[in-house]
Design a protein around this motif. Structure first.
Motif, mmCIF file in Angstrom:
data_model
loop_
_atom_site.group_PDB
_atom_site.id
_atom_site.type_symbol
_atom_site.label_atom_id
_atom_site.label_comp_id
_atom_site.label_asym_id
_atom_site.label_seq_id
_atom_site.Cartn_x
_atom_site.Cartn_y
_atom_site.Cartn_z
ATOM 1 N N ALA A 11 38.226 48.869 23.466
ATOM 2 C CA ALA A 11 37.173 48.987 24.474
ATOM 3 C C ALA A 11 37.695 48.586 25.852
ATOM 4 C CB ALA A 11 35.977 48.115 24.074
ATOM 5 N N LEU A 12 38.586 47.589 25.899
ATOM 6 C CA LEU A 12 39.168 47.169 27.178
ATOM 7 C C LEU A 12 39.934 48.326 27.815
ATOM 8 C CD1 LEU A 12 39.825 44.836 29.174
ATOM 9 C CD2 LEU A 12 41.872 44.397 27.781
ATOM 10 N N GLY A 13 40.687 49.075 27.005
ATOM 11 C CA GLY A 13 41.427 50.214 27.525
ATOM 12 C C GLY A 13 40.504 51.264 28.109
ATOM 13 N N VAL A 14 39.386 51.544 27.426
ATOM 14 C CA VAL A 14 38.413 52.518 27.925
ATOM 15 C C VAL A 14 37.842 52.062 29.265
ATOM 16 C CG1 VAL A 14 36.173 53.603 27.473
ATOM 17 C CG2 VAL A 14 37.828 53.324 25.611
ATOM 18 N N LEU A 15 37.484 50.791 29.354
ATOM 19 C CA LEU A 15 36.898 50.254 30.590
ATOM 20 C C LEU A 15 37.860 50.354 31.765
ATOM 21 C CD1 LEU A 15 35.085 47.203 29.027
ATOM 22 C CD2 LEU A 15 33.990 48.877 30.514
ATOM 23 N N HIS A 16 39.123 50.050 31.525
ATOM 24 C CA HIS A 16 40.102 50.091 32.613
ATOM 25 C C HIS A 16 40.394 51.519 33.066
ATOM 26 C CE1 HIS A 16 41.904 45.779 32.134
ATOM 27 N NE2 HIS A 16 40.627 45.787 32.454
ATOM 28 N N ARG A 17 40.052 52.520 32.220
ATOM 29 C CA ARG A 17 40.173 53.907 32.650
ATOM 30 C C ARG A 17 38.939 54.348 33.442
ATOM 31 N NH1 ARG A 17 42.230 54.536 27.355
ATOM 32 N NH2 ARG A 17 40.258 55.479 26.633
ATOM 33 N N LEU A 18 37.781 53.756 33.088
ATOM 34 C CA LEU A 18 36.535 54.157 33.752
ATOM 35 C C LEU A 18 36.389 53.544 35.141
ATOM 36 C CD1 LEU A 18 34.053 53.822 30.744
ATOM 37 C CD2 LEU A 18 34.846 55.946 31.792
ATOM 38 N N GLY A 19 36.810 52.312 35.304
ATOM 39 C CA GLY A 19 36.671 51.634 36.586
ATOM 40 C C GLY A 19 37.996 51.105 37.081
ATOM 41 N N HIS A 20 37.954 50.420 38.223
ATOM 42 C CA HIS A 20 39.166 49.870 38.818
ATOM 43 C C HIS A 20 39.202 48.353 38.568
ATOM 44 C CE1 HIS A 20 40.336 53.549 40.892
ATOM 45 N NE2 HIS A 20 39.042 53.724 41.187
ATOM 46 N N PRO A 21 40.129 47.874 37.731
ATOM 47 C CA PRO A 21 40.211 46.421 37.470
ATOM 48 C C PRO A 21 40.553 45.642 38.744
ATOM 49 C CG PRO A 21 41.505 47.681 35.877
ATOM 50 C CD PRO A 21 41.128 48.629 36.969
ATOM 51 N N VAL A 22 39.922 44.486 38.906
ATOM 52 C CA VAL A 22 40.217 43.599 40.038
ATOM 53 C C VAL A 22 41.371 42.687 39.639
ATOM 54 C CG1 VAL A 22 39.313 41.794 41.544
ATOM 55 C CG2 VAL A 22 37.825 43.682 40.824
ATOM 56 N N ALA A 23 42.405 42.664 40.489
ATOM 57 C CA ALA A 23 43.612 41.885 40.175
ATOM 58 C C ALA A 23 43.275 40.409 39.978
ATOM 59 C CB ALA A 23 44.634 42.041 41.298
ATOM 60 N N GLY A 24 43.903 39.828 38.951
ATOM 61 C CA GLY A 24 43.751 38.397 38.699
ATOM 62 C C GLY A 24 42.451 38.011 38.032
ATOM 63 N N ARG A 25 41.639 38.988 37.606
ATOM 64 C CA ARG A 25 40.334 38.687 37.024
ATOM 65 C C ARG A 25 40.275 38.954 35.518
ATOM 66 N NH1 ARG A 25 36.833 35.601 39.193
ATOM 67 N NH2 ARG A 25 35.212 36.761 38.079
ATOM 68 N N PHE A 26 41.414 39.247 34.884
ATOM 69 C CA PHE A 26 41.426 39.493 33.440
ATOM 70 C C PHE A 26 41.726 38.191 32.692
ATOM 71 C CE2 PHE A 26 44.037 40.423 29.617
ATOM 72 C CZ PHE A 26 43.017 40.923 28.827
ATOM 73 N N LYS A 27 40.898 37.883 31.689
ATOM 74 C CA LYS A 27 41.085 36.684 30.867
ATOM 75 C C LYS A 27 41.017 37.067 29.391
ATOM 76 C CE LYS A 27 40.957 33.818 34.429
ATOM 77 N NZ LYS A 27 42.142 33.055 34.869
ATOM 78 N N ASP A 28 42.034 36.672 28.647
ATOM 79 C CA ASP A 28 42.052 36.944 27.211
ATOM 80 C C ASP A 28 41.725 35.651 26.458
ATOM 81 O OD1 ASP A 28 42.470 37.611 24.595
ATOM 82 O OD2 ASP A 28 44.382 38.627 24.925
ATOM 83 N N TYR A 29 40.412 35.422 26.230
ATOM 84 C CA TYR A 29 39.983 34.238 25.496
ATOM 85 C C TYR A 29 39.986 34.470 23.985
ATOM 86 C CZ TYR A 29 38.420 32.373 29.985
ATOM 87 O OH TYR A 29 38.383 31.911 31.289
ATOM 88 N N ILE A 30 40.424 35.639 23.555
ATOM 89 C CA ILE A 30 40.592 35.866 22.118
ATOM 90 C C ILE A 30 41.938 35.302 21.672
ATOM 91 C CG2 ILE A 30 40.832 37.606 20.299
ATOM 92 C CD1 ILE A 30 38.864 39.350 21.811
ATOM 93 N N ALA A 31 42.981 35.670 22.429
ATOM 94 C CA ALA A 31 44.304 35.123 22.122
ATOM 95 C C ALA A 31 44.385 33.643 22.469
ATOM 96 C CB ALA A 31 45.372 35.908 22.878
ATOM 97 N N PHE A 32 43.663 33.253 23.523
ATOM 98 C CA PHE A 32 43.696 31.849 23.982
ATOM 99 C C PHE A 32 42.253 31.353 24.156
ATOM 100 C CE2 PHE A 32 47.446 34.055 25.635
ATOM 101 C CZ PHE A 32 48.458 33.283 25.082
ATOM 102 N N PRO A 33 41.579 30.956 23.050
ATOM 103 C CA PRO A 33 40.171 30.535 23.132
ATOM 104 C C PRO A 33 40.000 29.305 24.025
ATOM 105 C CG PRO A 33 40.856 30.875 20.849
ATOM 106 C CD PRO A 33 42.107 30.888 21.676
ATOM 107 N N LYS A 34 38.780 29.134 24.540
ATOM 108 C CA LYS A 34 38.445 27.933 25.299
ATOM 109 C C LYS A 34 38.389 26.736 24.343
ATOM 110 C CE LYS A 34 35.800 30.033 29.079
ATOM 111 N NZ LYS A 34 34.508 30.046 29.803
ATOM 112 N N PRO A 35 38.475 25.503 24.878
ATOM 113 C CA PRO A 35 38.443 24.320 23.998
ATOM 114 C C PRO A 35 37.221 24.251 23.090
ATOM 115 C CG PRO A 35 39.159 23.699 26.195
ATOM 116 C CD PRO A 35 38.732 25.132 26.283
ATOM 117 N N ASN A 36 36.094 24.825 23.530
ATOM 118 C CA ASN A 36 34.892 24.779 22.696
ATOM 119 C C ASN A 36 34.836 25.901 21.672
ATOM 120 O OD1 ASN A 36 34.160 27.079 24.148
ATOM 121 N ND2 ASN A 36 32.722 25.983 25.474
#
Length: 648
Positions: free
Chosen positions: A287-312
């Motif tokens: 789904a992330l790939g589809v979204l990045h084709r549909l719109g223009h990603p803003v630099a520095g605003r991508f966060k992968d909390y699946i690979a690196f979950p938050k402490p909670n």
């Protein structure tokens, strides 16, 4: 699935709510046990009013109504129903444990402690309260109970005074909301902030509401259109997804604007958001790939909390897009991509997967570790406290919170409350039960001290006390009580040593101790020196060389000083043959008036001065320093001296 709070009507009775639990929850429920606990609570609460201007029973049911969305187990429900029985005097913690078990007792104890610290008598700092949370919240059920209670207080704001409203809302934003966020319980976090923010910051809340209204008027309700278009594009890519719309909460907007020093709401990148919910983790990245084709990603605003979950434990993919289909020009959209399980955790956090069933010990341990990690971090801008595991919090019978070191005893508690209470300690009740003096206190204990009518401390208490201040106060008291005895023992010991060396004895002013190692000593300090000798803390023989006034005489070491002085035809002899040097005074010159009445005066320098009884200098002399002197025949005295040559 967790119970939707909206399905529980405010008008439901306790029994209706319990039946709702039984019919909807996946947690095994003993309805008869719950019914009995409700009857016990209702019989003791009666029509007693809570300070929120509702009955105590209605207050407990209001908390339960919020708590039910987390599918609480029987123990949590019972703790919710009975948590006011301690204040009502209905029973003790020990009785609750006997009747309903340790888990219920611990939850009620923790709730009772924290409610006294926050709701009733707020005297503790923010970080002290955070530490209290950390100490009592090893059980996620207790945290859910506390958060639900705080939310119900927010529901009752209209019934409170202005001061209470602000206090409740301040604690919500500074303590409870951050705790909910740390543990990932965002659904309750947002609900609490929505009620507390306008009360604490009315001007800012109004300002943000006006800006949001202006943005809606400018751009319209575009999010619904954008979500529909996105679902179609994902379906074309073979991804079946639900897309939810989300607008940033006013308090979150306020907090971020302050953090980034922004003045306009539209400057935020994540003001508007779409939430894409898919079946599994691999579809998140598709789904992330589809979204990045549909719109223009803003630099520095991508966060992968699946690979690196938050402490909670929070997991999601975050990306920010411009020019997404259906979104007005210049408006940024944050998109969160997650699975159904991640969505549930994002809403309910630690409550989403807490195991209440038997055999969940390993999972419980993991949850406790997660709580500890989350709450160990500082709340707000204050640094984390050190030694978080070295303190406990207990209560007086009146509900005052007392902080003590771990391992503290009822005796430490008594001295902490007041020195007189500690010195008069007779016994103690902890949670209603008599305990031994060396009983180790625990978080949430309620301590009542039994006392003697007057102080009766024991020196053995020093080994039982854990707090340095209590030991110091006990030692000071014992020292003050025994001081006269040690002073007398020290005086006798020093006089005995002085007599061995044929040196002048101590007078009433302790003149020989006036200079020690050439340093002047006050009367109190001179007595302290004798007390140390009397206590055995100072060796008396090794102490003599430190007496400046005796230094020269110690070096000469005369065998025995004279006990008389020779005149022309008579000798002035001191009564009692006291072994001190004897001299004629120069002021009245008694040696020129042999036979006239004379008297001796023990001087501050350690000798005896012979004066005429009419000497003016005697007017200011302390009577205790006077000693008898008489004239005797010189020839007879010399004959006696020759018969006993060691007398001189």
């Amino acid at each position: 699935m967790l119970i939707d709070q909206r399905t529980i009507a405010p008008s439901q009775t306790a029994f209706d709510m319990l039946m709702t639990i039984r019919s909807r929850a996946s947690v095994p429920t003993d309805i008869e046990r719950l019914r009995e606990a409700y009857a016990f609570a209702d019989s003791h609460y009666g029509n007693t009013m809570h300070w929120t201007k509702e009955t105590v029973m209605d207050h407990c049911l209001g908390i339960l109504r919020t708590l039910l969305q987390f599918e609480p187990d029987d123990d949590t429900i019972i703790a919710c129903l009975l948590h006011h029985t301690i204040d009502a005097g209905a029973c003790t913690l020990a009785e609750l444990e006997r009747r309903y078990g340790t888990a219920v007792r611990n939850m009620i104890s923790g709730e009772n402690l924290l409610s006294h610290a926050t709701v009733k008598n707020r005297r503790m700092s923010l970080e002290q309260l955070r530490l209290m949370f950390l100490k009592v919240s090893g059980d996620a059920r207790l945290i859910l109970l506390l958060l639900s209670q705080q939310y119900h207080l927010l529901e009752r704001l209209d019934a409170m005074s202005s001061e209470d409203r602000k206090r409740i809302c301040r604690d919500t934003l500074q303590i409870y909301s951050p705790v909910a966020a740390r543990l990932g319980i965002y659904t309750l976090k947002h609900q609490m902030e929505a009620r507390a923010f306008p009360v604490m910051y009315p001007v800012d809340a109004t300002h943000i509401a006006e800006q949001l209204e202006n943005m809606h008027a400018k751009h319209g309700q575009f999010l619904q259109l954008a979500s529909t278009l996105l679902m179609k594009d994902l379906a074309l890519a073979g991804i079946l997804a639900r897309v939810q719309i989300r607008e940033k909460q006013p308090y979150s907007i306020f907090h971020k604007m302050q953090l980034k020093s922004l003045s306009q709401v539209e400057d935020l990148y994540d003001l508007f958001a779409l939430r894409v919910i898919v079946s599994d983790e691999s579809e998140c990245y598709q789904a992330l790939g589809v979204l990045h084709r549909l719109g223009h990603p803003v630099a520095g605003r991508f966060k992968d909390y699946i690979a690196f979950p938050k402490p909670n434990g929070y997991k999601s993919l975050h990306t920010t897009l411009a020019q997404l289909p259906g979104v007005p020009e210049g408006v940024f959209i944050e998109v969160q991509i997650r699975t159904v399980a991640m969505q549930r955790e994002a809403e309910y956090g630690i409550a989403a997967h807490w195991s209440y069933k038997e055999g969940g010990t390993a999972e419980h341990a993991l949850q406790r570790a997660q709580i500890q990690r989350a709450l160990t971090q500082p709340i707000g801008d204050n640094p984390a406290l050190d030694s978080t595991n070295s303190r406990i919090f207990v209560l007086t019978p009146h509900g005052d919170v007392i902080q003590l070191p771990e391992g503290a005893t009822p005796l430490d508690f008594a001295f902490h409350v007041h020195t007189t209470l500690g010195l008069s300690f007779k016994g103690a009740k902890v949670n209603g039960n008599i305990v031994p003096i060396d009983h180790i206190l625990e978080n949430g204990d309620i301590i009542e001290i039994l006392k003697h009518p007057d102080p009766r401390p024991s020196p053995q208490w020093i080994t039982l006390l854990r707090t340095a201040s209590a030991r110091s106060r006990l030692k000071h008291y014992l020292h003050s009580q025994e001081r006269p005895m040690h002073l007398a023992i020290g005086r006798d010991a020093l006089n005995e040593e002085l007599q061995k060396h044929h040196l002048p004895l101590l007078d009433t002013d302790l003149s020989l101790l006036r200079l020690v190692d050439h340093e002047s000593r006050t009367m109190s300090e001179r007595e302290d020196l004798l007390v140390r000798i009397g206590q055995g803390m100072q060796n008396v023989s090794s102490f003599l060389p430190h007496l400046t006034l005796l230094k020269d005489r110690l070096q000469e070491r005369p065998q025995r000083p004279a006990v008389f002085v020779r005149g022309t035809s008579l000798i002035a002899k001191v009564d009692g043959n006291i072994p001190m040097p004897v001299l004629f005074a120069k002021c009245c010159k008694p040696d020129s008036s042999e036979g006239s009445p004379v008297i001796g005066v023990i001087s501050r320098t350690g000798d005896i001065r012979v004066h005429l009884t009419g000497c003016k200098m005697l007017k200011n002399v302390n009577p205790a320093r006077k000693i008898g002197v008489k004239w005797t025949n010189r020839a007879e005295a010399l004959k006696s001296e020759n018969r006993n040559p060691k007398s001189e």
